[in-house]
Design an enzyme around this catalytic site. Sequence first.
Site, PDB file in Angstrom:
ATOM      1  N   ASN A 244     -29.630   7.432  -9.823  1.00  0.00           N
ATOM      2  CA  ASN A 244     -29.673   8.813  -9.337  1.00  0.00           C
ATOM      3  C   ASN A 244     -29.408   8.950  -7.839  1.00  0.00           C
ATOM      4  O   ASN A 244     -28.691   9.855  -7.404  1.00  0.00           O
ATOM      5  CB  ASN A 244     -31.010   9.471  -9.690  1.00  0.00           C
ATOM      6  CG  ASN A 244     -30.980  10.965  -9.413  1.00  0.00           C
ATOM      7  OD1 ASN A 244     -30.137  11.674  -9.943  1.00  0.00           O
ATOM      8  ND2 ASN A 244     -31.861  11.439  -8.554  1.00  0.00           N
TER       9      ASN A 244
ATOM     10  N   TRP B   8     -15.897  19.905  -5.959  1.00  0.00           N
ATOM     11  CA  TRP B   8     -16.987  19.313  -6.744  1.00  0.00           C
ATOM     12  C   TRP B   8     -16.693  19.326  -8.243  1.00  0.00           C
ATOM     13  O   TRP B   8     -17.188  18.472  -8.989  1.00  0.00           O
ATOM     14  CB  TRP B   8     -18.306  20.044  -6.468  1.00  0.00           C
ATOM     15  CG  TRP B   8     -18.292  21.524  -6.738  1.00  0.00           C
ATOM     16  CD1 TRP B   8     -17.979  22.522  -5.858  1.00  0.00           C
ATOM     17  CD2 TRP B   8     -18.584  22.179  -7.982  1.00  0.00           C
ATOM     18  NE1 TRP B   8     -18.050  23.752  -6.468  1.00  0.00           N
ATOM     19  CE2 TRP B   8     -18.437  23.578  -7.768  1.00  0.00           C
ATOM     20  CE3 TRP B   8     -18.963  21.735  -9.247  1.00  0.00           C
ATOM     21  CZ2 TRP B   8     -18.644  24.527  -8.775  1.00  0.00           C
ATOM     22  CZ3 TRP B   8     -19.166  22.676 -10.257  1.00  0.00           C
ATOM     23  CH2 TRP B   8     -19.014  24.053 -10.011  1.00  0.00           C
TER      24      TRP B   8
ATOM     25  N   GLU C  30     -39.527  15.347 -11.575  1.00  0.00           N
ATOM     26  CA  GLU C  30     -38.156  15.175 -12.068  1.00  0.00           C
ATOM     27  C   GLU C  30     -37.967  15.871 -13.427  1.00  0.00           C
ATOM     28  O   GLU C  30     -36.904  16.421 -13.704  1.00  0.00           O
ATOM     29  CB  GLU C  30     -37.810  13.680 -12.190  1.00  0.00           C
ATOM     30  CG  GLU C  30     -37.681  12.969 -10.852  1.00  0.00           C
ATOM     31  CD  GLU C  30     -36.593  13.558  -9.962  1.00  0.00           C
ATOM     32  OE1 GLU C  30     -35.474  13.792 -10.453  1.00  0.00           O
ATOM     33  OE2 GLU C  30     -36.887  13.813  -8.780  1.00  0.00           O
TER      34      GLU C  30
ATOM     35  N   TRP D 137     -24.250  18.179  -8.949  1.00  0.00           N
ATOM     36  CA  TRP D 137     -22.991  18.261  -8.197  1.00  0.00           C
ATOM     37  C   TRP D 137     -23.000  19.432  -7.232  1.00  0.00           C
ATOM     38  O   TRP D 137     -22.576  19.300  -6.075  1.00  0.00           O
ATOM     39  CB  TRP D 137     -21.797  18.330  -9.159  1.00  0.00           C
ATOM     40  CG  TRP D 137     -21.318  16.949  -9.488  1.00  0.00           C
ATOM     41  CD1 TRP D 137     -21.665  16.200 -10.564  1.00  0.00           C
ATOM     42  CD2 TRP D 137     -20.482  16.131  -8.675  1.00  0.00           C
ATOM     43  NE1 TRP D 137     -21.079  14.954 -10.483  1.00  0.00           N
ATOM     44  CE2 TRP D 137     -20.338  14.887  -9.336  1.00  0.00           C
ATOM     45  CE3 TRP D 137     -19.829  16.316  -7.462  1.00  0.00           C
ATOM     46  CZ2 TRP D 137     -19.585  13.840  -8.817  1.00  0.00           C
ATOM     47  CZ3 TRP D 137     -19.055  15.271  -6.943  1.00  0.00           C
ATOM     48  CH2 TRP D 137     -18.944  14.061  -7.612  1.00  0.00           C
TER      49      TRP D 137
END
Length: 481
Positions: free
Chosen positions: A345, A363, A278, A386
Amino acid sequence: MQLIWLRSDLRRHDNTALAAAAGRGPTVAVYLLSPEQWLTHDDAACKVDFWLRNLRALSAALGELNIPLLIRTATRWDRAPEVLLKLCRQLRIEAVHVNEEYGLHESRRDAAVALALHAEGIAFTSHLDQLLFKPGSVLTKTGGYFQVFSQFRKVCHERLHRSMPSLVKAPGKQAPLAIASDPVPDAVAGFAPPGPSLRALWPAGEAEAHRRLDTFADAQIDYYQSERDYPAKPGTSQLSAYLAAGVLSPRQCLHAALQSNQGEFESGKAGAVTWINELLWREFYKHILVGYPRVCRHRAFRPETEALPWRDAPDDLAAWQEARTGLPIIDAAMRQLLETGWMHNRLRMVVAMFLTKNLLIDWREGERFFMRHLIDGDLAANNGGWQWSASTGTDAAPYFRIFNPLSQSEKFDGEGVFIKHWLPQLAGLNKKDVHNPAALGGLFGVADYPAPIVNLGTSRERALAAFKNLPSRSSTGEGHE
């Protein structure tokens, strides 16, 4: 005299520019308030409040080192050169030190400041700090920026095997200067401070950031891989706001994860490996900002997706923004965002796909709304997430992969604990009905809860048709590396 210009690096420890400045001589710190610029960038009021609270904590920490923190105002970034030049003249500054920031506006601002300072014989030195690798140093065999995360990660792993970024020592105490620190304002015009309950969720300061990091690395990282997708569980690190403001550095996070995993980042504990992954996603999206600056201009990473027939549906958009879509997992997630400045998340992906696929709304509307409410709002990560969800970005979810909010809800909030916490009007439903109250039938359904604003099946088909009708990717010359 040295000047460190603080931006998204609000910490004393492992701060490259601060250490470099202090190593060269007597140092003063400055922070610029830029409210008009922040409004242009859709920065959330809770995030600006978080910056100010962390600045206060940092001012006290720097005060212990006799480094004064000055506050100046450059309402927009194009004012930064004159404001900083004036300060440099007053204090007879020899060099200004900054930690690099990424994004089109940030790069232009820093170039303009460097030009103005150099014209007066003042050095402008920028340092790599908020990333592990300098953008432009992790490239494909043909010398381009990666468009696929897995390939980017592979090269990062190779680099980490060769050389691990080390932590930067905090500066020592300097001789007192005849310069007083400025008070940090409690608020900035245009950004209403959040209520005490939101502030209590996000205490300021490095001590709190390190407490969270230590707790996560000591106790929770082992379960990160297995529990991070369940919003009712404390499976995530809750560090994103501190990383975004630079109260923590990615190096500090990497070192803590490695320490918990016997120095391994590709093997060993699955939780530590997944979390390091991550950190590298965060890195990847910052590199994308530099390599493909069109994403800073509100453009799709995949140009052919600019032809998508997005719907102009203000009522549907408002229902999504106000947590009244009639789909409990979506509404609970949006309620979490509105009340805490943060969203889990997994749910960020679920609500983003719902907006862009089921509602077929651009978006960019979602990206902007998130930035206006997120305490951890970060252009690179927010835009990357996004565009991934909308299938317009790098490494994007294939357009035909559309999360079904009901199955996501049943899978990741099986008992309905998260939903019931944020939507108390559904607290009386059993664990089956809480995901889809509309299935109960009846004239009114559940009191105080709206009917779904869209049919998931037909809206999915509509999205698939819209994507299928796009010009082929190969005709744009934008294929993957």
